[in-house]
Write an enzyme that holds these catalytic residues in place. Structure first.
Site, short mmCIF file in Angstrom:
data_model
loop_
_atom_site.label_atom_id
_atom_site.label_comp_id
_atom_site.label_asym_id
_atom_site.label_seq_id
_atom_site.Cartn_x
_atom_site.Cartn_y
_atom_site.Cartn_z
N CYS A 178 -55.66 -35.57 28.21
CA CYS A 178 -56.09 -34.47 27.36
C CYS A 178 -55.91 -33.15 28.12
CB CYS A 178 -57.55 -34.70 26.98
SG CYS A 178 -58.52 -33.21 26.75
N GLU A 179 -55.19 -32.22 27.53
CA GLU A 179 -54.90 -30.98 28.25
C GLU A 179 -56.10 -30.04 28.33
OE1 GLU A 179 -51.55 -29.39 26.16
OE2 GLU A 179 -52.77 -28.27 24.74
N HIS A 180 -57.13 -30.31 27.54
CA HIS A 180 -58.31 -29.45 27.59
C HIS A 180 -59.25 -29.80 28.75
CE1 HIS A 180 -57.54 -29.02 23.04
NE2 HIS A 180 -56.94 -28.07 23.70
N HIS A 181 -59.27 -31.08 29.11
CA HIS A 181 -60.22 -31.52 30.15
C HIS A 181 -59.56 -32.26 31.31
CE1 HIS A 181 -62.60 -31.27 26.37
NE2 HIS A 181 -63.47 -30.71 27.16
N GLN A 213 -53.68 -35.12 21.05
CA GLN A 213 -53.23 -36.24 20.22
C GLN A 213 -52.45 -35.78 18.97
OE1 GLN A 213 -56.27 -39.18 19.45
NE2 GLN A 213 -55.17 -40.00 17.70
N HIS A 222 -60.87 -40.98 23.59
CA HIS A 222 -60.79 -39.85 24.51
C HIS A 222 -61.95 -39.90 25.48
CE1 HIS A 222 -57.76 -37.33 22.19
NE2 HIS A 222 -57.98 -38.37 21.40
N CYS A 246 -62.92 -37.68 27.42
CA CYS A 246 -63.69 -36.43 27.42
C CYS A 246 -64.75 -36.46 26.32
CB CYS A 246 -62.78 -35.21 27.27
SG CYS A 246 -61.78 -35.20 25.78
ZN ZN Z 1 -60.56 -33.39 26.03
#
Ligand code: ZN
Length: 184
Positions: free
Chosen positions: A76-79, A117, A145, A147
């Site tokens: 996941c590129e956010h976390h 995703q 996920h 995260c």
């Molecule tokens: Zn994430």
């Protein structure tokens, strides 16, 4: 290209940042280990799915081809936490098909990079559509996920489901249903 030295420096700072002793026995080699691991799990960044999807062969039939339960691991590129699960792909050929393993390789190209995703679902569908000149493509991804499981709302084992339909799958609901039934 992956810059391993940079990753090592960053991981050292990250460990310092969370208050760890970076000289501690178990952790001393961690920056190097993470750098080697990132080289593998982000190997898709400079890859093009064309490499796998341009080797097509001719086939008269325009029957739907379904490949289901292709497992994948992504980040996941956010976390920068893993998300993982399965990809189901179907396409309606227009004279051209690819070897089944090439669909799995295409999934790898887009999974092995910082990702979300929804975008991964679209990228896989569009690449297959374009390189095979397919009549239609549909991709469904079901993933967990970390995260979401480990932090924040903490819902372990809950699945995020995304899909992207192109061409005939976008136009024809019955075709979509046939696909969804077969990957249920
Ligand atoms: Zn994430």
């Amino acid at each position: 290209m992956i810059d391993k030295k940079k990753i090592e420096t960053a991981v050292t700072m990250l460990l310092e940042g969370i208050g760890e002793n970076t000289e501690r026995e178990g952790i001393k080699e961690t920056p190097q280990r993470v750098a080697r691991m990132y080289e593998e799990i982000f190997a898709g960044i400079d890859k093009d799915a064309k490499e796998h999807l341009s080797k097509t062969f001719e086939r008269e039939s325009s029957d739907m081809v379904i490949e289901k339960d292709i497992s994948f691991y992504s980040m996941c590129e956010h976390h920068l936490m893993p998300f993982f699960g399965v990809v189901h792909i179907a396409y309606i050929p227009n004279g051209k098909v690819v070897g089944i393993s090439k669909l799995a390789r295409t999934v790898e190209v887009f999974a092995r990079r910082p990702q979300i995703q929804e975008r991964m679902t679209e990228q896989i569908a569009k690449e297959i559509m374009n390189h095979l000149d397919a009549e239609g493509v549909i991709v469904k991804i079901e993933a967990e996920h970390l995260c979401m499981s480990m932090r924040g709302i903490k819902k372990p084992r809950s699945k995020t489901v995304t899909y992207k339909a192109l061409g005939k799958f976008e136009e024809n609901e019955k075709l979509r249903q046939t696909f969804f039934e077969s990957v249920k």
